[in-house]
Design an enzyme around this catalytic site. Structure first.
Site, PDB file in Angstrom:
ATOM      1  N   ALA A  35      26.811  58.880  -3.815  1.00 54.32           N
ATOM      2  CA  ALA A  35      25.649  58.246  -3.179  1.00 54.32           C
ATOM      3  C   ALA A  35      24.378  58.354  -4.033  1.00 54.32           C
ATOM      4  CB  ALA A  35      25.423  58.866  -1.803  1.00 54.32           C
ATOM      5  N   HIS A  37      24.201  58.008  -7.315  1.00 51.76           N
ATOM      6  CA  HIS A  37      24.216  56.881  -8.249  1.00 51.76           C
ATOM      7  C   HIS A  37      23.878  55.569  -7.527  1.00 51.76           C
ATOM      8  CE1 HIS A  37      27.193  59.589 -10.408  1.00 51.76           C
ATOM      9  NE2 HIS A  37      26.369  59.294 -11.379  1.00 51.76           N
ATOM     10  N   LYS A 151      17.580  64.632 -10.486  1.00 47.96           N
ATOM     11  CA  LYS A 151      18.420  65.844 -10.495  1.00 47.96           C
ATOM     12  C   LYS A 151      18.582  66.358 -11.917  1.00 47.96           C
ATOM     13  CE  LYS A 151      22.783  67.685 -10.117  1.00 47.96           C
ATOM     14  NZ  LYS A 151      23.530  67.323 -11.319  1.00 47.96           N
ATOM     15  N   ARG A 189      30.228  66.611 -10.620  1.00 44.70           N
ATOM     16  CA  ARG A 189      30.972  67.864 -10.830  1.00 44.70           C
ATOM     17  C   ARG A 189      31.186  68.640  -9.525  1.00 44.70           C
ATOM     18  NH1 ARG A 189      28.120  67.884 -16.110  1.00 44.70           N
ATOM     19  NH2 ARG A 189      29.732  67.735 -17.715  1.00 44.70           N
TER      20      ARG A 189
END
Ligand code: PAF
Length: 282
Positions: A35, A37, A151, A189
């Site tokens: 979400a 991206h 982020k 990740r």
């Protein structure tokens, strides 16, 4: 949604759009989309231009022993999500398309030392790899706007530096981090975490939120706050790389008079390295 595998095909399509007066908004990714991206793609959509997304797992930004080979590659699902989100073109190059001269030493970009601190200290070459691939992708796509997530805060500062150094005519947009309900920053990740680690992972955003509360209250005991956060993360099963309170403009150590602050952290649960950050403006 158009799919391009080669730089030539990409150029042909983009040239047609430019001739019609369309602008290009570009979202570079390594795939395994979540979400966070999709939020970048929506932001690209909101510029009113054509939305171009690249999916390329970039070998030069992975160090020896890192997860290049095992990095999740989920092309079909990614393409479905991008079509739903309204991307106009997805660029899916092979490694040889981006790095045609296999044995050529790539020159370092002067990143003013930004590449050697924080994540760069433990991941030598990582930000040079990011700067290289982003330069190549920018040269191929020639976007008017490029969109990145906050982020990867240090990465964003590296890319800003790259754009300034080369005077690239690209407007950068940084988009707020998308979080899970428990506060964990969304990341490709996160899928590596087992159930127990997933339960522990939210501690990372919790300690950063706690630091930010103290910063907003006017506390300046940065080293004590970092120490508290490291201890709490260690107690919760993390192996801590760093927790650091910095000037959010240039990522230098925060001082008494710094008013734009960012608390950044990198820590591993097992073999999964997580990063997160939160900003405070006083
Ligand atoms: O943030 C990422 O996904 C990557 O570092 C980027 C910017 C696509 C470069 O490979």
């Amino acid at each position: 949604m158009h799919i391009s595998h080669s730089g030539d095909d990409l150029s042909t399509t983009l040239d047609q759009w430019r001739e019609r007066g369309d602008t290009i908004a570009f979202v570079p990714t390594m795939g395994n989309l979540h979400a966070g991206h999709i939020k970048l793609v929506r932001e690209a959509r909101a510029t009113g231009g054509r939305v171009v997304v690249s999916i390329f797992v970039n070998p030069t930004q992975f160090g020896v022993g890192e997860d290049y080979a095992s990095y999740p590659r989920t092309r079909e699902r990614d393409l479905e999500q991008l079509a739903d989100a309204g991307a106009d073109l997805v660029f899916l190059p092979e490694v040889a398309e981006i790095y045609p001269e296999k044995d050529r030493e790539l020159a370092d970009v002067d990143l003013g030392g930004l590449d050697r601190i924080l994540c760069g200290a433990n991941r030598p070459g990582h930000f040079q790899g990011v700067a290289t691939v982003v330069s190549i992708l920018f040269a191929l796509v020639r976007p008017d706007v490029a969109i990145f997530g906050r982020k990867d805060f240090q990465q964003y500062r590296v890319i800003q530096r790259l754009v300034e150094t080369f005077g690239l005519p690209i407007r950068l947009i940084a988009v707020e981090t998308e979080r899970e309900p428990d506060g964990l920053a969304m990341s490709s990740r996160n899928s590596y975490l087992d159930a127990e680690q997933r339960g522990q992972a939210a501690c990372l955003s919790q300690v950063l939120a706690k630091i930010c509360d103290r910063l907003r209250q006017g506390h300046k005991d940065y080293r004590a706050m970092e120490k508290y956060a490291i201890e709490r993360l260690n107690n919760d099963g993390f192996s801590v790389d760093y927790v650091s309170i910095r000037d959010s403009d240039d990522l230098s150590e925060a001082g008494e008079k710094t008013t734009k602050l960012v608390a950044l952290a990198a820590a591993s649960l097992g073999t999964t390295r997580l990063i997160d950050n939160m900003e405070v403006e006083l």
